[in-house]
Design an enzyme around this catalytic site. Structure first.
Site, PDB file in Angstrom:
ATOM      1  N   ASP A 156     -13.188   2.859   2.040  1.00  0.00           N
ATOM      2  CA  ASP A 156     -11.925   3.056   2.388  1.00  0.00           C
ATOM      3  C   ASP A 156     -11.790   3.002   3.815  1.00  0.00           C
ATOM      4  OD1 ASP A 156      -9.207   4.061   2.293  1.00  0.00           O
ATOM      5  OD2 ASP A 156      -9.796   5.308   0.534  1.00  0.00           O
ATOM      6  N   ASN A 162      -8.689  -1.525  -5.703  1.00  0.00           N
ATOM      7  CA  ASN A 162      -7.417  -0.615  -6.012  1.00  0.00           C
ATOM      8  C   ASN A 162      -6.640  -0.298  -4.626  1.00  0.00           C
ATOM      9  OD1 ASN A 162      -6.232   2.115  -7.011  1.00  0.00           O
ATOM     10  ND2 ASN A 162      -7.308   2.714  -5.299  1.00  0.00           N
ATOM     11  N   TYR A 190       5.519  -6.729  -1.840  1.00  0.00           N
ATOM     12  CA  TYR A 190       4.698  -5.978  -2.675  1.00  0.00           C
ATOM     13  C   TYR A 190       4.820  -6.630  -3.988  1.00  0.00           C
ATOM     14  CZ  TYR A 190       2.771  -1.767  -5.284  1.00  0.00           C
ATOM     15  OH  TYR A 190       1.990  -1.216  -6.375  1.00  0.00           O
ATOM     16  N   LYS A 214       1.570  -8.152  -6.248  1.00  0.00           N
ATOM     17  CA  LYS A 214       1.008  -7.757  -7.442  1.00  0.00           C
ATOM     18  C   LYS A 214       1.292  -8.778  -8.695  1.00  0.00           C
ATOM     19  CE  LYS A 214      -0.262  -3.821  -6.092  1.00  0.00           C
ATOM     20  NZ  LYS A 214      -1.565  -3.455  -6.055  1.00  0.00           N
ATOM     21  N   ILE A 250       3.370   6.321  -9.922  1.00  0.00           N
ATOM     22  CA  ILE A 250       2.255   7.408 -10.169  1.00  0.00           C
ATOM     23  C   ILE A 250       2.405   8.402  -9.018  1.00  0.00           C
ATOM     24  CG2 ILE A 250      -0.251   7.705 -10.578  1.00  0.00           C
ATOM     25  CD1 ILE A 250       1.073   5.764 -12.630  1.00  0.00           C
ATOM     26  N   THR A 310       1.119   9.668  -6.496  1.00  0.00           N
ATOM     27  CA  THR A 310      -0.070   9.426  -5.432  1.00  0.00           C
ATOM     28  C   THR A 310       0.656   9.660  -4.026  1.00  0.00           C
ATOM     29  OG1 THR A 310       0.669   7.277  -5.008  1.00  0.00           O
ATOM     30  CG2 THR A 310      -0.719   7.647  -6.844  1.00  0.00           C
TER      31      THR A 310
END
Length: 247
Positions: A37, A88, A154, A158, A187, A189
């Site tokens: 990360d 991810n 995006y 994706k 989600i 997040t």
């Protein structure tokens, strides 16, 4: 169960959200964890180690191919193998196409698409050297199947992740390397934390289940794809979307 005892999982964007929950769920089944990360979160490492596994962190900007190479190399040096890779890490997007700057476009593509390619390149190089191959799970999105206004970079990235996943599965299926993708809906997040209650409500209403998904719900799909329970699956895209794509 300890289905991942003596195995190693490499997880990008593992300090929060889907990445963190996925690290925890596979650690509970015995996997050692390398978190890649931007910044270290020692609380996450302590939580993982409390489960009785080894955990380590390496700073990694997935848009930098040399940083990715170093992260994969460090994973193998630390734990001895790379058995499961969860690509991810990602960022959000905003702005209609005519308003978007080249810098905005490039940032999203570099992280969300090129970053997945860089990870797969070096993960696969390592897995080809291993007797037992390996297992790669990429994070796409519901927007890897459909478009939406205001997220062109995006959406393009994706969609590209799904294509990369399918191509890698076809190239390495005979080498005991499986590659699949997960397509989360919206989600709960950190990517959504800046939204107002009204904006979140609007997102909830887009799903037939009338709520946002939870990171642990996506993590369960990750665990299944990482396990031998999905042993005849490769090149597949699995939505975890509360029915979003059913409409």
């Amino acid at each position: 169960m300890n289905r991942f005892q003596n195995k190693t999982a490499f997880i990008t964007g593992g300090n929060s959200g889907i990445g963190k929950e996925s690290a925890l769920i596979i650690a509970k089944e015995g996997a050692n964890i390398m978190i890649a990360d931007i910044k270290e979160n020692k609380d996450v490492l302590k939580e993982l180690e409390s489960l009785g596994v080894k955990a380590a962190f390496i700073a990694c900007d997935v848009s930098d191919p040399m940083a990715v190479k170093e992260a994969v190399t460090a994973t193998v040096k630390t734990f001895g193998s790379l058995d499961v890779a969860f690509n991810n890490a990602g960022v959000g997007d905003e702005g209609f196409i005519h308003e978007k700057t080249f810098e905005q476009w490039k940032k999203v593509i570099d992280i969300n698409l090129s970053g997945v390619f860089y990870c797969m390149k070096y993960e696969i190089e390592q897995m080809l050297q291993q007797k037992n191959g390996g297992n790669i799970i990429n994070v796409s999105s519901i927007l890897g199947q459909v478009g939406t206004p205001g997220a062109s970079a995006y959406v393009a990235a994706k969609h590209g992740v799904v294509g990369l996943t399918q191509t890698a599965a076809a190239e390495y299926g005979a080498k005991n390397i499986r590659v699949n993708a997960i397509g989360p809906g919206y989600i709960e997040t950190p990517l959504l934390h800046s939204m107002s209650r009204e904006q979140k409500y609007a997102l909830e209403q887009m799903h037939p289940m009338k709520r946002l998904g939870r990171p642990e719900e996506v993590a369960k799909a990750f665990l299944w794809l990482a396990s031998d329970d999905s042993s005849f699956m490769t090149g597949d895209y699995i939505p975890v979307d509360g029915g979003y794509l059913a409409q």
